[in-house]
Motif scaffolding. Structure first.
Motif: not given
Length: 294
Positions: A108-117
């Motif tokens: 989830w961290v990898a995904l969240a870091d990708w989706l952030r601005p």
């Protein structure tokens, strides 16, 4: 921040690996007799007060309204949403299984870091790990019997997945959000913010109504104290690692914790995992390794 020393990094990683791995069993023992949201609230209230007092003693600058807003949001996502929901879910799941499901956090961290601005798209290996991790968790919570294995509680498992998502979002936001320059002060403010939300969750859920504190054993109180003291040390270490290293590296605690939790659960709490659960768990851990091995 200045470049951290190797000793500080090793100590911080050891804290989040070993201490957090052991807190799953302690939380499991505690929530068996103590309301989970209230238990988490007092834990973060006490830890936050100590961190803020320590920062004030060291002469930390007074936080601004912007600092309070940012740390309150982090506390909401991580302390209340992440830890508070996991504490509640351990009413329905063995501690080792809970730790295994939290092993999805690096994904989830990898995904969240990708989706952030302005976030960077992860490479193919990370995407493969995300898909594999989803498959592992889906098989793990399968309610049908297979090879003699009975599915785990889907509400408890789903709650931990949601908690992991909130924790990951808070982890990524914590790295980039405006916060006090004092890490101790920032950690304490986040804990206090989370404690306030957890207190509201405890009151609205009515978990304290009619609770008989005289029936709580010394073992449960001891587990509560263990989580409050050592868990706060690990929490502060994790928040420091988010800035001293990277969110993905800091989140690697999530695939070490299950090993600690499973061993302690087996030897201390007589928890049993079927071969099906162990196989699905291995699939999840392989997926996590694909993500963090960059």
């Amino acid at each position: 921040m200045s470049r951290p020393s190797r000793v500080a990094l090793v100590a911080a990683f050891a804290a989040v690996y070993v201490i957090w791995g052991s807190t799953y069993l302690a939380i499991d023992r505690g929530v068996a007799e103590i309301p989970p949201f209230f238990m988490a609230c007092v834990r973060f209230l006490a830890g936050g007060a100590v961190f803020v007092a320590w920062a004030a003693h060291r002469g930390a600058a007074r936080p601004t309204a912007r600092d309070w807003a940012a740390t309150a949001l982090i506390g909401l996502l991580m302390a209340a949403g992440g830890n508070g929901l996991v504490s509640w879910a351990l009413l329905r799941l063995p501690s080792g299984m809970g730790a295994l499901l939290v092993g999805m956090v690096p994904l989830w961290v990898a995904l969240a870091d990708w989706l952030r601005p302005r976030g960077a798209r992860p490479p193919a290996r990370v995407i493969a790990g995300l898909v594999l991790g989803f498959a592992g968790v889906a098989l793990l919570v399968n309610p049908a019997e297979f090879a003699g294995a009975r599915g785990i509680d889907r509400i408890g498992a789903g709650t931990i997945v949601v908690a992991s998502l909130l924790w990951a979002a808070g982890s990524v936001y914590s790295r980039y959000a405006p916060q006090p320059s004092s890490q101790a002060l920032s950690s304490g403010m986040q804990m206090l913010g989370g404690a306030a939300v957890l207190g509201c969750m405890s009151l609205t859920s009515g978990e304290l109504a009619g609770h008989d504190w005289r029936a709580v054993s010394a073992t449960a109180f001891g587990a509560w104290a263990y989580v409050a003291v050592l868990g706060s040390v690990a929490y502060g270490s994790y928040l420091w690692l988010l800035k001293a290293s990277t969110p993905a590296k800091a989140a690697t605690y999530a695939y070490v914790n299950p090993v600690i939790a499973l061993v302690l659960g087996y030897f201390v709490a007589n928890e049993v995992l079927s071969s099906w659960s162990m196989g699905c768990s291995a699939l999840v851990l392989v997926a996590v390794l694909l993500v963090v091995s960059r």
